[in-house]
Design an enzyme around this catalytic site. Structure first.
Site, PDB file in Angstrom:
ATOM      1  N   LYS A  74      -3.179  -9.913 -11.132  1.00 47.44           N
ATOM      2  CA  LYS A  74      -4.271 -10.100 -10.175  1.00 47.44           C
ATOM      3  C   LYS A  74      -5.354  -9.039 -10.428  1.00 47.44           C
ATOM      4  O   LYS A  74      -5.019  -7.865 -10.594  1.00 47.44           O
ATOM      5  CB  LYS A  74      -3.706  -9.934  -8.760  1.00 47.44           C
ATOM      6  N   LYS A 108      -8.880  -3.394  -7.926  1.00 48.03           N
ATOM      7  CA  LYS A 108      -9.339  -2.054  -8.322  1.00 48.03           C
ATOM      8  C   LYS A 108      -8.158  -1.115  -8.477  1.00 48.03           C
ATOM      9  O   LYS A 108      -8.196  -0.189  -9.262  1.00 48.03           O
ATOM     10  CB  LYS A 108     -10.385  -1.507  -7.352  1.00 48.03           C
ATOM     11  N   LYS A 112       0.840  -1.203   0.000  1.00 51.87           N
ATOM     12  CA  LYS A 112       0.000   0.000   0.000  1.00 51.87           C
ATOM     13  C   LYS A 112       0.872   1.249   0.000  1.00 51.87           C
ATOM     14  O   LYS A 112       0.559   2.238  -0.673  1.00 51.87           O
ATOM     15  CB  LYS A 112      -0.953  -0.010   1.190  1.00 51.87           C
TER      16      LYS A 112
HETATM   17  P1  ADP Z   1      -8.733  -5.022  -4.309  1.00 48.99           P
HETATM   18  O1  ADP Z   1      -7.462  -5.794  -4.633  1.00 48.99           O
HETATM   19  O2  ADP Z   1      -9.560  -4.788  -5.511  1.00 48.99           O
HETATM   20  O3  ADP Z   1      -8.432  -3.758  -3.529  1.00 48.99           O
HETATM   21  P2  ADP Z   1      -9.529  -6.060  -1.759  1.00 48.99           P
HETATM   22  O4  ADP Z   1      -8.096  -6.060  -1.339  1.00 48.99           O
HETATM   23  O5  ADP Z   1     -10.467  -5.076  -1.156  1.00 48.99           O
HETATM   24  O6  ADP Z   1      -9.583  -5.965  -3.353  1.00 48.99           O
HETATM   25  O7  ADP Z   1     -10.079  -7.537  -1.521  1.00 48.99           O
HETATM   26  C1  ADP Z   1     -11.267  -7.913  -0.850  1.00 48.99           C
HETATM   27  C2  ADP Z   1     -11.348  -9.435  -0.786  1.00 48.99           C
HETATM   28  O8  ADP Z   1     -11.395  -9.988  -2.096  1.00 48.99           O
HETATM   29  C3  ADP Z   1     -10.134 -10.072  -0.098  1.00 48.99           C
HETATM   30  O9  ADP Z   1     -10.544 -11.243   0.599  1.00 48.99           O
HETATM   31  C4  ADP Z   1      -9.257 -10.430  -1.252  1.00 48.99           C
HETATM   32  O10 ADP Z   1      -8.361 -11.468  -0.945  1.00 48.99           O
HETATM   33  C5  ADP Z   1     -10.272 -10.856  -2.313  1.00 48.99           C
HETATM   34  N1  ADP Z   1      -9.733 -10.593  -3.658  1.00 48.99           N
HETATM   35  C6  ADP Z   1      -9.557  -9.385  -4.227  1.00 48.99           C
HETATM   36  N2  ADP Z   1      -9.043  -9.510  -5.476  1.00 48.99           N
HETATM   37  C7  ADP Z   1      -8.877 -10.838  -5.683  1.00 48.99           C
HETATM   38  C8  ADP Z   1      -8.392 -11.615  -6.792  1.00 48.99           C
HETATM   39  N3  ADP Z   1      -7.992 -11.036  -7.924  1.00 48.99           N
HETATM   40  N4  ADP Z   1      -8.361 -12.948  -6.655  1.00 48.99           N
HETATM   41  C9  ADP Z   1      -8.784 -13.553  -5.513  1.00 48.99           C
HETATM   42  N5  ADP Z   1      -9.261 -12.882  -4.445  1.00 48.99           N
HETATM   43  C10 ADP Z   1      -9.320 -11.542  -4.513  1.00 48.99           C
END
Ligand code: ADP
Ligand code: TRP
Length: 325
Positions: free
Chosen positions: A189, A192, A110
């Site tokens: 991956k 957002k 981050k």
């Molecule tokens: P982002 O990466 O979009 O910011 P978050 O970190 O808020 O998403 O993730 C929220 C939940 O969704 C977590 O449990 C995270 O591990 C899961 N998650 C997010 N992106 C993925 C992905 N590409 N593949 C698998 N799990 C994901």
């Protein structure tokens, strides 16, 4: 078995969130007592826009209910409606080694992305540990990027139990292998912060256009293709049952099946899955009082459970004064 997971309201939910965390958590609601919450305290470490935080929190509530969260069976609430979690986070802070937090990838990532390194961001895993431990959770469905945080939680629970006596259940992460990392449009991956997402409830025309933009190699229509190396297939197989997955694998290997065909099949699978959720979401949107009532009742149930663990933890460390020495 108690199942618990949370998601930050910090943007529109996408297929990575759905397959990585939401679907496993929603499937587990059949197998035990699930607690699902909207981690708005956590989101405050990166979102400093009052209206946006409120709107995103509401949207996550609608998204979860639309995708099949059963509010009778599952305790669904906003994290900020259970302030007890902060007191437990403080008790856990007292047994949290600095080095453990310094090693957390998510903090380093981050900061690398330009988020200001605040104390909240650094202490994020301690609050997450409190979220998990305060409900005596056994199983925590999360995507792979959150696994380290669940490991930190286990370390803190063991350390606390060891120093003060058995208060916490030791939780396990739950990460189905086939969905550990959902790829985005560019094959990284889906996230957002990479701008490579397919949103769950975006405009359908735009969603289709985004699916058509998924990056593939440059093999021609007639060439045989390797499904295991293709982002389109990686997404399709998350939607498909075995028979449809095998059919698409055979199409790839057989040739005369282009990436455009695969993308169309993916768009159709997306639509088939999400059209009913979309309809349900519109219905919920028209009944905000119902949604608010679900969250309020969820918070009530969650607070009752949270208070029990907090009392035990306060007592274990020597913070309860009920006339006893
Ligand atoms: P982002 O990466 O979009 O910011 P978050 O970190 O808020 O998403 O993730 C929220 C939940 O969704 C977590 O449990 C995270 O591990 C899961 N998650 C997010 N992106 C993925 C992905 N590409 N593949 C698998 N799990 C994901
Ligand atoms: N850190 C998680 C994420 O970014 C959200 C979260 C907060 C969470 N507390 C939790 C997940 C407790 C599981 C359990 O996705």
């Amino acid at each position: 078995m108690r199942i618990l997971s949370g998601i930050q309201p910090s943007g529109k939910l996408h297929l990575g969130n759905y397959f990585g965390m939401m679907r496993p958590a929603l499937q587990l609601q059949e197998r035990g007592e699930a607690y699902l919450f909207i981690a708005n305290y956590h989101a405050l470490t990166s979102v400093h826009d009052r209206e946006r935080l409120k709107q995103d929190t509401w949207d996550v509530a609608l998204d979860f209910l639309a995708c099949g969260l059963d509010p009778v069976r599952t305790v669904f609430f906003r994290q900020s409606d259970v302030p007890e979690v902060h007191e437990l986070a403080w008790l856990l802070s007292a047994v949290t080694p600095m080095g453990l937090l310094e090693r957390c990838h998510s903090y380093k990532d981050k900061i690398a992305k330009g988020i200001a390194p605040s104390h909240g961001l650094f202490a994020y895993p301690v609050l997450m540990a409190a979220d998990i431990l305060i409900y005596q959770s056994n199983v925590v469905p999360v995507g792979r990027d959150q696994k380290q945080h669940v490991e930190v939680t286990r370390d803190l629970a063991l350390k606390f139990n060891n120093e003060f006596g058995e208060v916490f259940t030791i939780p396990e992460p739950f990460i189905p292998d086939e969905v550990a990392v959902v790829p985005g449009l560019d094959g990284q991956k889906m996230s957002k912060s990479y701008g490579n997402t397919i949103e769950l409830f975006g405009d359908m025309k735009e969603t289709k256009a985004r699916i058509m933009k998924i990056v593939t190699d440059s093999k021609g229509l007639e060439d045989p293709k390797d499904p295991s190396a293709c982002n389109v297939f990686a997404l399709f197989k998350l939607f498909a049952d075995d028979a449809r997955r095998q059919e698409m694998e055979a199409n790839y290997r057989g040739g005369n099946y282009g990436y455009g065909h695969a993308k169309k099949a993916l768009a159709a699978a997306f639509e088939e899955t999400f059209a009913p959720f979309r309809a349900r979401r519109a219905e919920l949107q028209a009944h905000p009082d119902y949604v608010e009532e679900v969250l309020r009742k969820g918070a009530e149930r969650a607070r009752t459970e949270a208070a029990k663990t907090l009392d035990r933890a306060r007592d274990a460390v020597g913070l309860s004064f009920t006339g006893r020495a």
